[in-house]
Design an enzyme around this catalytic site. Structure first.
Site, PDB file in Angstrom:
ATOM      1  N   LYS A 102      51.325  46.460  43.201  1.00 27.49           N
ATOM      2  CA  LYS A 102      49.943  46.355  43.715  1.00 27.49           C
ATOM      3  C   LYS A 102      49.945  46.345  45.242  1.00 27.49           C
ATOM      4  CE  LYS A 102      45.625  45.919  44.213  1.00 27.49           C
ATOM      5  NZ  LYS A 102      44.810  44.756  44.434  1.00 27.49           N
TER       6      LYS A 102
ATOM      7  N   HIS B  95      50.400  49.819  46.414  1.00 28.96           N
ATOM      8  CA  HIS B  95      49.098  50.484  46.208  1.00 28.96           C
ATOM      9  C   HIS B  95      48.196  50.207  47.409  1.00 28.96           C
ATOM     10  CE1 HIS B  95      44.849  50.213  45.145  1.00 28.96           C
ATOM     11  NE2 HIS B  95      45.048  51.173  44.266  1.00 28.96           N
ATOM     12  N   ASN B  96      48.113  48.961  47.809  1.00 36.01           N
ATOM     13  CA  ASN B  96      47.224  48.613  48.915  1.00 36.01           C
ATOM     14  C   ASN B  96      47.708  49.209  50.237  1.00 36.01           C
ATOM     15  OD1 ASN B  96      45.998  47.127  46.937  1.00 36.01           O
ATOM     16  ND2 ASN B  96      45.715  45.303  48.188  1.00 36.01           N
TER      17      ASN B  96
ATOM     18  N   GLU C 184      46.707  52.664  50.242  1.00 36.09           N
ATOM     19  CA  GLU C 184      45.245  52.637  50.427  1.00 36.09           C
ATOM     20  C   GLU C 184      44.877  52.502  51.913  1.00 36.09           C
ATOM     21  OE1 GLU C 184      43.167  49.695  47.840  1.00 36.09           O
ATOM     22  OE2 GLU C 184      42.381  48.915  49.722  1.00 36.09           O
TER      23      GLU C 184
ATOM     24  N   SER D  26      43.543  46.604  40.371  1.00 28.30           N
ATOM     25  CA  SER D  26      42.855  47.353  41.425  1.00 28.30           C
ATOM     26  C   SER D  26      41.625  48.049  40.884  1.00 28.30           C
ATOM     27  CB  SER D  26      43.771  48.408  42.043  1.00 28.30           C
ATOM     28  OG  SER D  26      43.014  49.195  42.960  1.00 28.30           O
TER      29      SER D  26
HETATM   30  P1  NDP Z   1      36.242  35.321  45.307  1.00 32.49           P
HETATM   31  O1  NDP Z   1      36.387  34.617  46.598  1.00 32.49           O
HETATM   32  O2  NDP Z   1      34.998  36.061  45.028  1.00 32.49           O
HETATM   33  O3  NDP Z   1      36.492  34.291  44.108  1.00 32.49           O
HETATM   34  C1  NDP Z   1      37.525  33.369  44.137  1.00 32.49           C
HETATM   35  C2  NDP Z   1      37.474  32.489  42.925  1.00 32.49           C
HETATM   36  O4  NDP Z   1      38.544  31.538  43.007  1.00 32.49           O
HETATM   37  C3  NDP Z   1      36.187  31.672  42.806  1.00 32.49           C
HETATM   38  O5  NDP Z   1      35.837  31.549  41.469  1.00 32.49           O
HETATM   39  C4  NDP Z   1      36.614  30.320  43.389  1.00 32.49           C
HETATM   40  O6  NDP Z   1      35.852  29.244  42.919  1.00 32.49           O
HETATM   41  C5  NDP Z   1      38.017  30.230  42.863  1.00 32.49           C
HETATM   42  N1  NDP Z   1      38.818  29.266  43.619  1.00 32.49           N
HETATM   43  C6  NDP Z   1      39.108  29.310  44.931  1.00 32.49           C
HETATM   44  N2  NDP Z   1      39.863  28.257  45.287  1.00 32.49           N
HETATM   45  C7  NDP Z   1      40.074  27.544  44.158  1.00 32.49           C
HETATM   46  C8  NDP Z   1      40.768  26.344  43.862  1.00 32.49           C
HETATM   47  N3  NDP Z   1      41.451  25.696  44.817  1.00 32.49           N
HETATM   48  N4  NDP Z   1      40.741  25.896  42.605  1.00 32.49           N
HETATM   49  C9  NDP Z   1      40.078  26.560  41.641  1.00 32.49           C
HETATM   50  N5  NDP Z   1      39.396  27.692  41.859  1.00 32.49           N
HETATM   51  C10 NDP Z   1      39.399  28.182  43.094  1.00 32.49           C
HETATM   52  O7  NDP Z   1      37.519  36.302  45.232  1.00 32.49           O
HETATM   53  P2  NDP Z   1      37.695  37.669  44.432  1.00 32.49           P
HETATM   54  O8  NDP Z   1      37.155  37.550  43.066  1.00 32.49           O
HETATM   55  O9  NDP Z   1      37.253  38.818  45.292  1.00 32.49           O
HETATM   56  O10 NDP Z   1      39.294  37.773  44.395  1.00 32.49           O
HETATM   57  C11 NDP Z   1      40.077  36.959  43.545  1.00 32.49           C
HETATM   58  C12 NDP Z   1      41.506  37.432  43.653  1.00 32.49           C
HETATM   59  O11 NDP Z   1      41.569  38.806  43.278  1.00 32.49           O
HETATM   60  C13 NDP Z   1      42.079  37.364  45.069  1.00 32.49           C
HETATM   61  O12 NDP Z   1      43.430  37.054  45.009  1.00 32.49           O
HETATM   62  C14 NDP Z   1      41.903  38.776  45.582  1.00 32.49           C
HETATM   63  O13 NDP Z   1      42.835  39.111  46.573  1.00 32.49           O
HETATM   64  C15 NDP Z   1      42.148  39.572  44.316  1.00 32.49           C
HETATM   65  N6  NDP Z   1      41.525  40.895  44.279  1.00 32.49           N
HETATM   66  C16 NDP Z   1      40.288  41.109  44.810  1.00 32.49           C
HETATM   67  C17 NDP Z   1      39.715  42.376  44.770  1.00 32.49           C
HETATM   68  C18 NDP Z   1      38.356  42.632  45.330  1.00 32.49           C
HETATM   69  O14 NDP Z   1      37.997  43.817  45.453  1.00 32.49           O
HETATM   70  N7  NDP Z   1      37.565  41.611  45.644  1.00 32.49           N
HETATM   71  C19 NDP Z   1      40.444  43.509  44.165  1.00 32.49           C
HETATM   72  C20 NDP Z   1      41.709  43.143  43.570  1.00 32.49           C
HETATM   73  C21 NDP Z   1      42.224  41.892  43.652  1.00 32.49           C
HETATM   74  P3  NDP Z   1      34.526  28.776  43.727  1.00 32.49           P
HETATM   75  O15 NDP Z   1      33.466  29.749  43.318  1.00 32.49           O
HETATM   76  O16 NDP Z   1      34.294  27.399  43.244  1.00 32.49           O
HETATM   77  O17 NDP Z   1      34.854  28.838  45.186  1.00 32.49           O
END
Ligand code: NDP
Length: 469
Positions: free
Chosen positions: A188, A191-192, A195, A133
């Site tokens: 987590k 936590h959410n 939140e 988080s």
């Molecule tokens: P993004 O959408 O920004 O990034 C997702 C990533 O996953 C990208 O690199 C994407 O690749 C990759 N991806 C998606 N589908 C596939 C697949 N089938 N095979 C391989 N790679 C894949 O998400 P976030 O970074 O925001 O979030 C990532 C995780 O973290 C989620 O589970 C989210 O819930 C969690 N999270 C997010 C927070 C936030 O504030 N954003 C906070 C805490 C947790 P590509 O670029 O090619 O699409």
């Protein structure tokens, strides 16, 4: 020599975490999938932009990425929860060897984590469901990290996770092994849930100050900034001050934002878990349902026109009274959150370290606050039923009139206040040693022969009455 740490998924969170790891001196292998026709070599392109990543290697072929890692591999997944996580694991498994560690940092459902863990364990691999988080900024500067899984697996990755985590006020990392199985993702999720209610309570206070007391966003920002300097201080209140002060061409940017709130599912999971575990986590549930209600925006416009009501003469207390009301409601919200953790801990035999969880939530994460610093000490001395802590019992006694007056005035003024009202009702229900639930028990026995117990013998034999005779 191979790279010591691998990260898959360079989206919002993955990019920040990669830079955070690199700043702590870890040599990294980074992977992002290649989507033909849509993106170029994401990992290599990303590495080029940040000097701290000059030693990292970037890949879009998973086999090459795994081969670049030292054994046992330590791989952090930061991809979307659900099908994407399973797809990556499917592809990764044939490339891994006994003893390798996979950490899932996405917001996975704890039951999915348990399932994935069993799958990997069957192949001699470690899996850690790791709650993270702090959003994009927190991932870069130091998030709160909640790993769950086997203690042996955690020992292998602990130096990495502790290095990148935020620090509590004593300088210790906001990262702790919270338990076995899906415990990390459960923590987590709670936590959410907390939140959601924290955000909703700030929104309700804003609504009362703006519509009930006629203040402008700038004036409300001043009120919130003053609260934020004291025991009501929290990360979420601080960002709300910034939001309230942000201008657009016409006025305040906030006024341009469509008032229908979205969600990504963790609030729904927390609500379902509360129902399944029998925990009255009413504030997080109300906060979730408020977002659902807000999505009926066309109907809300129609209802507003058709049921216009005059609310002119409603009397609000002063700002201090609202402040006291919100602070008490926040205490109820956190009490409910810790109750949910305690219930899961006993149901799943996780032995969740509640004091440690409160500690790692004091910094890095979205619900960090002055209140969490207080709860950290209270959970240790009093367990999870926080409202019964002597200091909190006095606090309830002192602040209940303010919560009652604020909530009643808000509702009478036509301002929906679901979390304030839920907190007030929850407190009243808990303070009622003679509740009407005896009537519910009698009704259940009447139509379904579900039986009841006697007040004089609450744990004694079940009774049944033939009510119609
Ligand atoms: P993004 O959408 O920004 O990034 C997702 C990533 O996953 C990208 O690199 C994407 O690749 C990759 N991806 C998606 N589908 C596939 C697949 N089938 N095979 C391989 N790679 C894949 O998400 P976030 O970074 O925001 O979030 C990532 C995780 O973290 C989620 O589970 C989210 O819930 C969690 N999270 C997010 C927070 C936030 O504030 N954003 C906070 C805490 C947790 P590509 O670029 O090619 O699409």
């Amino acid at each position: 020599m191979g790279k010591s740490f691998g990260l898959i998924g360079l989206g919002v969170m993955g990019k920040s975490l990669a830079r955070n790891l690199a700043r702590h001196g870890f040599d990294l292998a980074l992977f992002n999938r290649h989507v033909p026709g849509q993106e170029e070599d994401v990992a290599r392109d990303f590495i080029r932009h940040f000097p701290e990543l000059s030693q990292a290697s970037g890949f879009e072929v998973l086999r090459d990425f795994v081969q670049d890692l030292e054994r046992p591999c330590k791989i952090f997944l930061m991809v979307n929860a659900g099908a994407a996580t399973d797809a990556v694991i499917d592809e990764l498994l044939p490339l891994l060897q006994t003893g390798d560690v996979v950490m899932d940092g996405g917001n996975a459902h704890y039951a999915d984590t348990q399932r994935r863990m069993e799958r990997l364990q069957a192949q001699g691999l470690h899996f850690l469901g790791t709650g993270v988080s702090g959003g994009e900024a927190g991932a870069l500067s130091g998030p709160a990290v909640m790993p769950g899984g086997s203690a042996d697996a955690y020992a292998l990755v602990r130096p990495f996770l502790e290095a990148i985590a935020a620090r509590d006020k004593d300088g210790n990392p906001c990262c702790a092994h919270v338990g076995a199985g899906g415990a990390g993702h459960f923590v987590k999720m709670v936590h959410n849930g907390v939140e959601y209610a924290e955000m909703q309570l700030i929104a309700e206070a804003y609504h009362i100050l703006r519509r009930g007391m006629g203040m402008s966003p700038d004036e409300i920002a001043d009120v919130f900034a003053a609260w934020n300097a004291g025991p009501e201080g929290s990360y979420l209140l601080g960002i709300s001050v910034d939001i309230l002060r942000k201008k657009s061409l016409q006025g305040w940017l906030l006024d341009d934002i469509h008032d229908a709130a979205s969600n990504k599912g963790t609030g729904g999971w927390a609500t379902a878990a509360a129902a399944e575990l029998g925990v009255p986590a009413t504030l997080l549930t109300e906060a979730l349902f408020s977002r659902f209600t807000s999505s009926f925006w066309k109907e809300r416009h129609e209802m507003t026109q058709k049921t216009d009501e005059n609310h002119e003469n409603m009397v609000f207390g002063d700002v201090a009274s609202l402040q006291a009301a919100c602070q008490l409601a926040r205490l109820v919200n956190h009490h409910q959150g810790f109750q949910l953790l305690a219930a899961a801990s006993s149901r799943y035999a996780w032995d969740l370290p509640l004091t440690e969880i409160a500690r790692i939530w004091t910094n890095g994460c979205i619900i960090r606050s002055a209140l969490m610093e207080q709860l950290r000490k209270q959970v240790g001395s009093h367990g999870s039923f926080l409202l019964l802590h002597p200091e909190n019992a006095v606090f309830v006694q002192q602040h209940l009139p303010a919560l009652t007056q604020t909530t009643c005035a808000a509702l009478a003024a036509g301002l929906a206040s679901p979390c304030l009202a839920a907190a007030l009702s929850h407190l009243h229900a808990l303070r009622d040693a003679d509740s009407p639930m005896n009537l519910v028990q009698a009704q259940r026995d009447y139509f379904g022969a579900h039986t009841y117990r006697l007040k004089t013998d609450p744990t004694g034999p079940a009774q049944h009455t033939n009510w119609e005779r």
